[in-house]
Design a protein around this motif. Structure first.
Motif, PDB file in Angstrom:
ATOM      1  N   ALA A 150     -38.161 -37.041  60.732  1.00 38.07           N
ATOM      2  CA  ALA A 150     -38.643 -36.278  59.576  1.00 38.07           C
ATOM      3  C   ALA A 150     -39.105 -34.880  59.999  1.00 38.07           C
ATOM      4  CB  ALA A 150     -39.785 -37.027  58.899  1.00 38.07           C
ATOM      5  N   TYR A 151     -39.829 -34.796  61.109  1.00 38.69           N
ATOM      6  CA  TYR A 151     -40.301 -33.499  61.598  1.00 38.69           C
ATOM      7  C   TYR A 151     -39.126 -32.601  61.978  1.00 38.69           C
ATOM      8  CZ  TYR A 151     -45.073 -35.366  61.871  1.00 38.69           C
ATOM      9  OH  TYR A 151     -46.296 -35.902  61.579  1.00 38.69           O
ATOM     10  N   SER A 153     -36.071 -32.710  60.887  1.00 35.30           N
ATOM     11  CA  SER A 153     -35.359 -32.311  59.664  1.00 35.30           C
ATOM     12  C   SER A 153     -36.093 -31.190  58.939  1.00 35.30           C
ATOM     13  CB  SER A 153     -35.200 -33.520  58.734  1.00 35.30           C
ATOM     14  OG  SER A 153     -34.397 -34.505  59.322  1.00 35.30           O
ATOM     15  N   LEU A 154     -37.424 -31.280  58.880  1.00 34.39           N
ATOM     16  CA  LEU A 154     -38.208 -30.243  58.194  1.00 34.39           C
ATOM     17  C   LEU A 154     -38.182 -28.932  58.970  1.00 34.39           C
ATOM     18  CD1 LEU A 154     -41.182 -32.402  56.929  1.00 34.39           C
ATOM     19  CD2 LEU A 154     -39.660 -31.017  55.506  1.00 34.39           C
ATOM     20  N   VAL A 155     -38.158 -29.008  60.282  1.00 32.69           N
ATOM     21  CA  VAL A 155     -38.043 -27.790  61.092  1.00 32.69           C
ATOM     22  C   VAL A 155     -36.768 -27.037  60.718  1.00 32.69           C
ATOM     23  CG1 VAL A 155     -37.598 -26.907  63.421  1.00 32.69           C
ATOM     24  CG2 VAL A 155     -39.417 -28.585  63.052  1.00 32.69           C
ATOM     25  N   THR A 157     -34.804 -27.471  57.954  1.00 33.72           N
ATOM     26  CA  THR A 157     -34.759 -27.110  56.538  1.00 33.72           C
ATOM     27  C   THR A 157     -35.602 -25.874  56.242  1.00 33.72           C
ATOM     28  OG1 THR A 157     -34.403 -29.420  55.900  1.00 33.72           O
ATOM     29  CG2 THR A 157     -35.199 -27.917  54.189  1.00 33.72           C
ATOM     30  N   LEU A 158     -36.804 -25.833  56.789  1.00 34.51           N
ATOM     31  CA  LEU A 158     -37.685 -24.691  56.554  1.00 34.51           C
ATOM     32  C   LEU A 158     -37.144 -23.425  57.212  1.00 34.51           C
ATOM     33  CD1 LEU A 158     -41.125 -26.480  57.004  1.00 34.51           C
ATOM     34  CD2 LEU A 158     -40.233 -25.490  54.887  1.00 34.51           C
ATOM     35  N   SER A 161     -34.476 -21.999  55.104  1.00 34.94           N
ATOM     36  CA  SER A 161     -35.086 -21.401  53.912  1.00 34.94           C
ATOM     37  C   SER A 161     -35.907 -20.165  54.254  1.00 34.94           C
ATOM     38  CB  SER A 161     -35.978 -22.434  53.215  1.00 34.94           C
ATOM     39  OG  SER A 161     -35.238 -23.579  52.857  1.00 34.94           O
ATOM     40  N   GLN A 163     -38.648 -20.047  55.844  1.00 42.76           N
ATOM     41  CA  GLN A 163     -40.084 -20.328  55.827  1.00 42.76           C
ATOM     42  C   GLN A 163     -40.518 -20.513  57.283  1.00 42.76           C
ATOM     43  OE1 GLN A 163     -41.914 -20.279  53.029  1.00 42.76           O
ATOM     44  NE2 GLN A 163     -40.094 -19.799  51.832  1.00 42.76           N
ATOM     45  N   GLY A 166     -43.938 -22.206  58.275  1.00 44.76           N
ATOM     46  CA  GLY A 166     -43.850 -23.649  58.090  1.00 44.76           C
ATOM     47  C   GLY A 166     -43.004 -24.295  59.176  1.00 44.76           C
ATOM     48  N   THR A 167     -41.943 -23.616  59.578  1.00 44.79           N
ATOM     49  CA  THR A 167     -41.100 -24.108  60.671  1.00 44.79           C
ATOM     50  C   THR A 167     -41.930 -24.310  61.930  1.00 44.79           C
ATOM     51  OG1 THR A 167     -39.169 -22.916  59.804  1.00 44.79           O
ATOM     52  CG2 THR A 167     -39.074 -23.641  62.098  1.00 44.79           C
ATOM     53  N   PHE A 170     -44.327 -27.364  61.802  1.00 44.15           N
ATOM     54  CA  PHE A 170     -43.705 -28.670  62.006  1.00 44.15           C
ATOM     55  C   PHE A 170     -43.178 -28.831  63.432  1.00 44.15           C
ATOM     56  CE2 PHE A 170     -43.972 -29.151  57.435  1.00 44.15           C
ATOM     57  CZ  PHE A 170     -44.275 -30.506  57.337  1.00 44.15           C
TER      58      PHE A 170
END
Length: 222
Positions: A150-151, A153-155, A157-158, A161, A163, A166-167, A170
């Protein structure tokens, strides 16, 4: 009529209609609009970085659902610091002014084809390589790998985007997870790729000053 004669006639027509000037003036208005950075997507590039150059005229005649048109295309470029592209200018998109053969403006298009930072790091390719070795079972919420997946993936995705703060946050969480989890219980191939990915992303954010000073210091300690 030879092809050369036709080319001369079409070029003279474009000159008489002053299409280059119209295209550059309209494009200049777009790029000089500083009222809001959200007005137009520049792919993360600053307006001052973008160089404009005339590329070509394109002609479409006998169109099925509309009349004949002339497209005046202006290329959008940035300085090529890697010395790969011709004239040290890297293409990132284009502006296209569409007119009829009388010079009446029908439409225009502003297109950015390259994203600053995102394309630079080829993050999609890294994701594809990691997903090839990711067992589907690790996507279950009760699996030991789920939190790390999950972490990661968020790295990604952000970052895509833009962001970046936020990257970085995470990335920090992923490192904390790895420090507090028995790594021997994790899939070693995925663990190796994850660490490599996190290191690459961390270094890129820090090197390009994409996060705040406080977060930069935290990441540099990892």
């Amino acid at each position: 009529m030879t092809a050369r004669v036709l080319e001369i006639l079409l070029t003279d027509r474009c000159k008489s209609l002053d299409l280059k000037r119209k295209a550059f003036e309209t494009l200049g208005t777009i790029l000089s609009d500083t009222s809001s950075n959200d007005e137009i997507d520049l792919g993360g590039f600053d307006r001052t970085e973008i160089k404009t150059m005339f590329d070509r005229f394109e002609y479409q005649v006998d169109k099925r659902h509309s009349g004949s048109v002339i497209r005046t295309k202006v290329g959008l470029y940035v300085e090529d610091t890697k010395n790969v592209w011709l004239d040290s200018l890297e293409p990132i998109g284009y502006y296209e002014l569409e007119t009829d053969f009388n010079g009446e403006i029908l439409d225009d298009y502003f297109v950015i084809e390259k994203q600053k930072y995102v394309d630079d790091i080829a993050i999609v390719s890294h994701f594809q390589n990691m997903n090839k070795i990711l067992p589907l079972g690790y996507l279950r919420r009760n699996h030991i790998q789920y939190e790390l997946v999950a972490y990661i993936s968020l790295v990604g995705t952000l970052f895509i985007s833009k962001q970046f703060e936020g990257t970085g946050r995470f990335i920090k969480r992923a490192y904390t997870y790895l420090e507090t989890t028995d790594n021997s219980r994790l899939d070693q191939n995925y663990l190796k790729e994850s660490k490599s990915f996190l290191k690459m992303m961390k270094s890129y954010l820090v090197r390009n000053n994409l996060v705040t000073e406080g977060l930069k210091e935290e990441l540099q300690q990892e």
